[in-house]
Design a protein around this motif. Structure first.
Motif, PDB file in Angstrom:
ATOM      1  N   VAL A  19       0.841  -1.201   0.000  1.00 51.87           N
ATOM      2  CA  VAL A  19       0.000   0.000   0.000  1.00 51.87           C
ATOM      3  C   VAL A  19       0.880   1.256   0.000  1.00 51.87           C
ATOM      4  CG1 VAL A  19      -1.723   1.294   1.325  1.00 51.87           C
ATOM      5  CG2 VAL A  19      -1.827  -1.213   1.233  1.00 51.87           C
ATOM      6  N   HIS A  20       1.842   1.297   0.910  1.00 52.68           N
ATOM      7  CA  HIS A  20       2.634   2.519   1.088  1.00 52.68           C
ATOM      8  C   HIS A  20       3.734   2.694   0.053  1.00 52.68           C
ATOM      9  CE1 HIS A  20       0.676   2.062   5.061  1.00 52.68           C
ATOM     10  NE2 HIS A  20       0.623   3.373   4.985  1.00 52.68           N
ATOM     11  N   GLU A  21       4.234   1.585  -0.511  1.00 53.64           N
ATOM     12  CA  GLU A  21       5.332   1.728  -1.486  1.00 53.64           C
ATOM     13  C   GLU A  21       4.860   2.421  -2.758  1.00 53.64           C
ATOM     14  OE1 GLU A  21       6.981  -1.991  -2.885  1.00 53.64           O
ATOM     15  OE2 GLU A  21       5.008  -2.781  -3.423  1.00 53.64           O
ATOM     16  N   ARG A  22       3.536   2.489  -2.964  1.00 54.75           N
ATOM     17  CA  ARG A  22       3.029   3.068  -4.216  1.00 54.75           C
ATOM     18  C   ARG A  22       3.015   4.597  -4.211  1.00 54.75           C
ATOM     19  NH1 ARG A  22      -1.907  -0.452  -3.921  1.00 54.75           N
ATOM     20  NH2 ARG A  22      -3.094   1.351  -4.575  1.00 54.75           N
ATOM     21  N   PHE A  23       3.098   5.201  -3.022  1.00 53.31           N
ATOM     22  CA  PHE A  23       3.094   6.667  -2.984  1.00 53.31           C
ATOM     23  C   PHE A  23       4.438   7.203  -3.502  1.00 53.31           C
ATOM     24  CE2 PHE A  23      -0.038   5.647   0.387  1.00 53.31           C
ATOM     25  CZ  PHE A  23      -1.111   6.402  -0.065  1.00 53.31           C
ATOM     26  N   THR A  24       4.373   8.328  -4.209  1.00 54.19           N
ATOM     27  CA  THR A  24       5.606   8.925  -4.728  1.00 54.19           C
ATOM     28  C   THR A  24       5.718  10.382  -4.283  1.00 54.19           C
ATOM     29  OG1 THR A  24       4.560   9.772  -6.733  1.00 54.19           O
ATOM     30  CG2 THR A  24       5.451   7.519  -6.839  1.00 54.19           C
TER      31      THR A  24
ATOM     32  N   GLU B 115       6.059   3.631   6.570  1.00 54.37           N
ATOM     33  CA  GLU B 115       6.235   2.547   5.589  1.00 54.37           C
ATOM     34  C   GLU B 115       6.333   3.111   4.172  1.00 54.37           C
ATOM     35  OE1 GLU B 115       2.960  -0.176   6.114  1.00 54.37           O
ATOM     36  OE2 GLU B 115       3.553  -0.681   8.148  1.00 54.37           O
ATOM     37  N   CYS B 116       6.155   4.445   4.028  1.00 53.69           N
ATOM     38  CA  CYS B 116       6.294   5.085   2.705  1.00 53.69           C
ATOM     39  C   CYS B 116       7.778   5.239   2.368  1.00 53.69           C
ATOM     40  CB  CYS B 116       5.685   6.485   2.718  1.00 53.69           C
ATOM     41  SG  CYS B 116       3.909   6.528   2.922  1.00 53.69           S
TER      42      CYS B 116
ATOM     43  N   ARG C  23      -6.960  21.643   6.308  1.00 56.72           N
ATOM     44  CA  ARG C  23      -6.969  20.627   5.256  1.00 56.72           C
ATOM     45  C   ARG C  23      -5.831  19.667   5.512  1.00 56.72           C
ATOM     46  NH1 ARG C  23      -7.006  23.379  -0.673  1.00 56.72           N
ATOM     47  NH2 ARG C  23      -9.229  23.064  -1.022  1.00 56.72           N
ATOM     48  N   VAL C  24      -6.073  18.403   5.343  1.00 58.38           N
ATOM     49  CA  VAL C  24      -5.016  17.437   5.607  1.00 58.38           C
ATOM     50  C   VAL C  24      -5.094  16.303   4.598  1.00 58.38           C
ATOM     51  CG1 VAL C  24      -6.350  16.036   7.265  1.00 58.38           C
ATOM     52  CG2 VAL C  24      -3.893  16.175   7.511  1.00 58.38           C
ATOM     53  N   VAL C  25      -3.926  15.714   4.292  1.00 58.03           N
ATOM     54  CA  VAL C  25      -3.921  14.479   3.519  1.00 58.03           C
ATOM     55  C   VAL C  25      -3.141  13.442   4.324  1.00 58.03           C
ATOM     56  CG1 VAL C  25      -1.970  15.273   2.074  1.00 58.03           C
ATOM     57  CG2 VAL C  25      -3.354  13.360   1.318  1.00 58.03           C
ATOM     58  N   MET C  26      -3.764  12.279   4.518  1.00 59.52           N
ATOM     59  CA  MET C  26      -3.101  11.195   5.253  1.00 59.52           C
ATOM     60  C   MET C  26      -2.559  10.207   4.227  1.00 59.52           C
ATOM     61  SD  MET C  26      -5.615  10.604   8.456  1.00 59.52           S
ATOM     62  CE  MET C  26      -5.049  11.309   9.982  1.00 59.52           C
ATOM     63  N   VAL C  27      -1.236  10.180   4.105  1.00 56.61           N
ATOM     64  CA  VAL C  27      -0.626   9.344   3.073  1.00 56.61           C
ATOM     65  C   VAL C  27      -0.471   7.936   3.652  1.00 56.61           C
ATOM     66  CG1 VAL C  27       1.322   9.165   1.482  1.00 56.61           C
ATOM     67  CG2 VAL C  27       0.501  11.412   2.212  1.00 56.61           C
ATOM     68  N   THR C  28      -1.556   7.200   3.546  1.00 64.07           N
ATOM     69  CA  THR C  28      -1.639   5.861   4.141  1.00 64.07           C
ATOM     70  C   THR C  28      -2.870   5.165   3.577  1.00 64.07           C
ATOM     71  OG1 THR C  28      -1.519   4.688   6.265  1.00 64.07           O
ATOM     72  CG2 THR C  28      -2.948   6.609   6.216  1.00 64.07           C
TER      73      THR C  28
END
Ligand code: 13P
Ligand code: SF4
Length: 355
Positions: free
Chosen positions: A219-224, A245-246, A274-279
């Motif tokens: 899941v986390h490895e896909r974020f760039t 895990e990113c 405003r927030v973005v949770m990268v997970t």
């Protein structure tokens, strides 16, 4: 009562919604109405009611990870939290039965910490790409290759792997655990398995040298990093929170990085507009219920393993007392030593009772 229970347990059978069920579950629906469309509630409500009744009869608690969907997280869970908090709760609960609304390694950890309790997982296929990336035999080979170096093992692993380890860690205590074991053993290097990104992110926060395994969370490895920059461009002023895990370049683009509960804590303390949770994406829904004034930008990377856990499967699990998670006692004893060592490090984090 208006609740048809015939055939409960088979995932294909549906419970029937009635106005009475609507009435008794109204308060719960009001709570999640911000994130669960009204049209969906008649699907969830009969299961919510049946699960809440049955878990009392069976003296069971439901331990739910922060990635569960809101109808599980807010409507049937007894305790919610990150991996560390759920492990602490499993060690101290008085209930006879633990239903793990999470993935298999979490249920194994609960069994290791509470061997006399019945630990159930609603779907045995709820695995984890990190746990699948390494075996106990791999760890024995690592020990031969790096004699004398302590092995710090992320809890996202099988009991076999934990049993071969010196100490476990989670994303919320990894730095403290690495430093503690290095100090105790008088070494400047540790092995950290199996998440290469968690290892790289921890390495940036400590002087202890880290040798990593090549596992990653799917899941986390896909974020760039480019993706993070595009969120900022499209959503001026957005605060970016990422899970460790990113990849490190994603963490470097973030305003804060921490375990799932640490990210939730950040929102509670700082109340960003405003927030973005990268997970994993269910988490934003769960947090949005608590903080309706915060705008959540929601990239959606779902964990296919976590999403195997559903209300019908939780009900089936309680009805049939399946699927029981068992761990060989010799392995469990050794794995427990590594988990208990972790629990002794750092300040306690406890799962909070689901409101
Ligand atoms: P934490 O909840 O411990 O941060 O872990 C995230 C995770 O990926 C669990 O599967
Ligand atoms: Fe494993 Fe990643 Fe899913 Fe967590 S989110 S269970 S680390 S695959």
């Amino acid at each position: 009562m208006g609740l048809e229970l015939s055939g409960v347990g088979k995932e294909t059978d549906k419970l029937v919604y009635t106005p009475e069920i609507g009435r008794v579950t109204r308060e719960l629906y009001t709570k999640v109405s911000h994130v669960v469309p009204e049209i969906e509630w008649p699907v969830h409500a009969p299961y919510v009611k049946a699960i809440n009744e049955l878990k009392k009869q069976k003296n069971a608690v439901i331990l739910a990870h922060n990635y569960m969907t809101p109808e599980i997280f807010h409507c049937v869970a007894d305790f919610v939290g990150d991996s560390l908090q759920l492990a602490r709760e499993a060690a101290k609960t008085d209930a006879r039965v633990i239903v793990q609304a999470g993935v298999h390694f979490m249920a194994e950890t609960s069994k290791i910490l509470s061997p006399d309790k019945t630990v159930l997982i609603p779907d045995l296929r709820a695995g984890c790409s990190l746990a699948a990336s390494i075996t106990g035999a791999d760890v024995r080979l690592l020990k031969q290759k790096y004699p004398g170096l302590p092995i710090v093992t992320y809890v996202n692993t099988s009991a076999d792997v934990k049993a071969e380890s010196d100490v476990c860690c989670t994303s919320s205590n990894a730095v403290a655990v690495v430093e503690d074991i290095a100090r105790e053993r008088g070494v400047d290097t540790v092995l950290m398995i199996p998440d290469k990104f968690l290892a790289l992110n921890v390495a940036k926060l400590t002087k202890v040298k880290i040798i990593a395994w090549q596992g990653a969370c799917e899941v986390h490895e896909r974020f760039t990093a480019a993706e993070i920059r595009s969120y900022r461009q499209a959503n001026p002023g957005v605060v970016v929170l990422s899970h460790p895990e990113c990849p490190p370049e994603v963490v470097a683009e973030s305003d804060f990085s921490g375990s799932t509960s640490a990210m939730i804590g950040y929102v509670g303390t700082h109340r960003p507009k405003r927030v973005v949770m990268v997970t994993e994406c269910s988490m934003s829904d769960n947090v949005a219920v608590e903080y309706p004034d915060v705008e959540f930008v929601r990239p959606c990377n779902l964990c296919p393993h976590m999403k195997r856990i559903t209300l019908p499967k939780i009900l089936h699990s309680l009805e049939t007392m399946t699927y029981e998670v068992k761990v060989d006692s010799a392995i469990a004893e050794r794995a427990k030593a590594a988990v208990m060592r972790m629990l002794a490090v750092g300040k306690p984090a406890t799962a909070h009772a689901a409101a």
